[in-house]
Design an enzyme around this catalytic site. Structure first.
Site, mmCIF file in Angstrom:
data_model
loop_
_atom_site.group_PDB
_atom_site.id
_atom_site.type_symbol
_atom_site.label_atom_id
_atom_site.label_comp_id
_atom_site.label_asym_id
_atom_site.label_seq_id
_atom_site.Cartn_x
_atom_site.Cartn_y
_atom_site.Cartn_z
ATOM 1 N N ASN A 52 0.870 -1.178 0.000
ATOM 2 C CA ASN A 52 0.000 0.000 0.000
ATOM 3 C C ASN A 52 0.907 1.227 0.000
ATOM 4 O O ASN A 52 1.472 1.581 1.029
ATOM 5 C CB ASN A 52 -0.913 -0.023 1.235
ATOM 6 C CG ASN A 52 -1.780 1.226 1.306
ATOM 7 O OD1 ASN A 52 -1.789 2.036 0.378
ATOM 8 N ND2 ASN A 52 -2.512 1.387 2.399
ATOM 9 N N TRP A 53 1.018 1.834 -1.160
ATOM 10 C CA TRP A 53 1.933 2.982 -1.279
ATOM 11 C C TRP A 53 1.350 4.260 -0.680
ATOM 12 O O TRP A 53 2.051 5.268 -0.592
ATOM 13 C CB TRP A 53 2.299 3.211 -2.760
ATOM 14 C CG TRP A 53 3.310 2.234 -3.283
ATOM 15 C CD1 TRP A 53 3.891 1.203 -2.594
ATOM 16 C CD2 TRP A 53 3.874 2.204 -4.601
ATOM 17 N NE1 TRP A 53 4.778 0.530 -3.404
ATOM 18 C CE2 TRP A 53 4.779 1.125 -4.646
ATOM 19 C CE3 TRP A 53 3.695 2.984 -5.761
ATOM 20 C CZ2 TRP A 53 5.508 0.811 -5.796
ATOM 21 C CZ3 TRP A 53 4.410 2.666 -6.903
ATOM 22 C CH2 TRP A 53 5.313 1.587 -6.909
ATOM 23 N N LYS A 54 0.055 4.229 -0.345
ATOM 24 C CA LYS A 54 -0.592 5.426 0.216
ATOM 25 C C LYS A 54 -0.327 6.621 -0.727
ATOM 26 O O LYS A 54 -0.363 6.438 -1.939
ATOM 27 C CB LYS A 54 -0.126 5.673 1.654
ATOM 28 C CG LYS A 54 -0.286 4.403 2.514
ATOM 29 C CD LYS A 54 -0.068 4.605 3.986
ATOM 30 C CE LYS A 54 -0.268 3.277 4.699
ATOM 31 N NZ LYS A 54 -0.201 3.408 6.164
ATOM 32 N N GLU A 110 -6.938 4.996 7.563
ATOM 33 C CA GLU A 110 -6.675 6.400 7.244
ATOM 34 C C GLU A 110 -7.882 7.023 6.548
ATOM 35 O O GLU A 110 -8.161 8.210 6.711
ATOM 36 C CB GLU A 110 -5.400 6.514 6.396
ATOM 37 C CG GLU A 110 -4.173 6.271 7.259
ATOM 38 C CD GLU A 110 -3.022 5.589 6.559
ATOM 39 O OE1 GLU A 110 -2.967 5.587 5.314
ATOM 40 O OE2 GLU A 110 -2.161 5.040 7.275
ATOM 41 N N GLY A 140 2.745 -0.938 4.371
ATOM 42 C CA GLY A 140 2.915 0.463 3.996
ATOM 43 C C GLY A 140 4.375 0.803 3.789
ATOM 44 O O GLY A 140 4.961 0.511 2.750
ATOM 45 N N GLY A 141 4.991 1.390 4.802
ATOM 46 C CA GLY A 141 6.353 1.913 4.704
ATOM 47 C C GLY A 141 7.357 0.996 4.026
ATOM 48 O O GLY A 141 8.053 1.422 3.092
HETATM 49 P P1 13P Z 1 2.920 0.546 7.709
HETATM 50 O O1 13P Z 1 3.397 -0.778 7.151
HETATM 51 O O2 13P Z 1 3.681 1.716 7.237
HETATM 52 O O3 13P Z 1 2.769 0.477 9.198
HETATM 53 O O4 13P Z 1 1.427 0.758 7.121
HETATM 54 C C1 13P Z 1 0.508 -0.247 7.257
HETATM 55 C C2 13P Z 1 -0.682 0.083 6.423
HETATM 56 O O5 13P Z 1 -1.448 0.980 6.750
HETATM 57 C C3 13P Z 1 -0.894 -0.671 5.192
HETATM 58 O O6 13P Z 1 -2.169 -0.444 4.684
#
Ligand code: 13P
Length: 245
Positions: free
Chosen positions: A7-9, A95, A227-228
């Protein structure tokens, strides 16, 4: 079936996506039963669709609207993300619940719309730190899953993402993940019958190549929503390798 979904957000530009795919596709060795997916920001979908064409990497959208078309400025339909190459869509990410007023009421029609379009909905659920501290975790998750009988999804994946573990470096313990994933499995079979036993349940929240192997060994964990660590192609490759081991 195991899934490792990036998930690159709201991160990366075209040049980053190009560099990521160059690294990923140079070394990626697909393993039977392990799905690699990337959920980029919308403008990068065509870029990734082109770069990943001919590879088994699947494209996910981070969200989409429930309506098929119309006067919804700034929104994107299920048909449009599918047309851009997506096979699946994240729904109800914490989010979006936090910043975009996403609720069970808005998510129910989205799950229906995703299925009607032939997309896999990946419903994200999870409790905040205040809810966990108040011993409300299982009640919150039960409420977030309660829309499923009415949504009657033809296909479904769940991502359990404790809000307090997202982007914090604070990963849930193996015991916490084990308790919650077993609970989600029980709820899914209650709500969806036999189909509930087949729904993949992913863990998300500060997943890295250093903690993923341990997480993947927990019963009812079918992968990670990351995410990260997923912004870095070599880390994403390592996560895929761990899932396939
Ligand atoms: P992180 O891996 O950065 O904690 O993010 C998790 C996330 O929200 C994936 O959707």
């Amino acid at each position: 079936m195991k899934l490792v979904i990036a998930n690159w957000k709201m991160n990366h530009l075209r040049r980053d996506a190009e560099a990521f795919c160059a690294t990923l596709l140079a070394s990626y060795k697909p393993v039977e039963g392990v799905v690699a997916g990337i959920a980029p920001p919308y403008p990068l979908l065509p870029v990734l669709a082109r770069l990943c064409a001919g590879s088994p990497v699947r494209l996910y959208a981070q969200n989409a609207h429930a309506e098929a078309r119309g006067a919804y400025t700034g929104e994107v339909s299920m048909a449009q993300i599918q047309d851009a190459g997506c096979t699946a869509v994240l729904l109800g990410h914490s989010e979006r619940r936090q910043y975009c007023a996403e609720t069970e009421a808005t998510l129910l029609p989205k799950i229906k719309a995703a299925c009607a379009q032939g997309l896999l909905p990946m419903l994200c659920i999870g409790e905040t730190l205040a809810q966990r501290d108040a011993n409300e975790t299982l009640d919150v998750l039960r409420r977030q899953l309660a829309i499923l009988p009415e949504a009657a999804p033809e296909s479904l994946a769940i991502a359990y993402e404790p809000v307090w573990a997202i982007g914090t470096g604070r990963v849930a313990t193996v015991a916490q993940i084990a308790e919650v994933h077993a609970f989600i499995r029980k709820e899914l079979t209650t709500l969806l019958g036999a189909a509930g036993a087949e729904v993949p349940i992913l863990y998300g929240g500060s997943v890295t190549p250093d903690n993923f192997a341990e997480i993947m060994r927990v019963p009812h964990v079918a992968g990670g929503l990351v995410g990260g660590a997923s912004l870095d192609a070599s880390k994403f490759l390592k996560l895929l390798e761990i899932a396939g081991a």
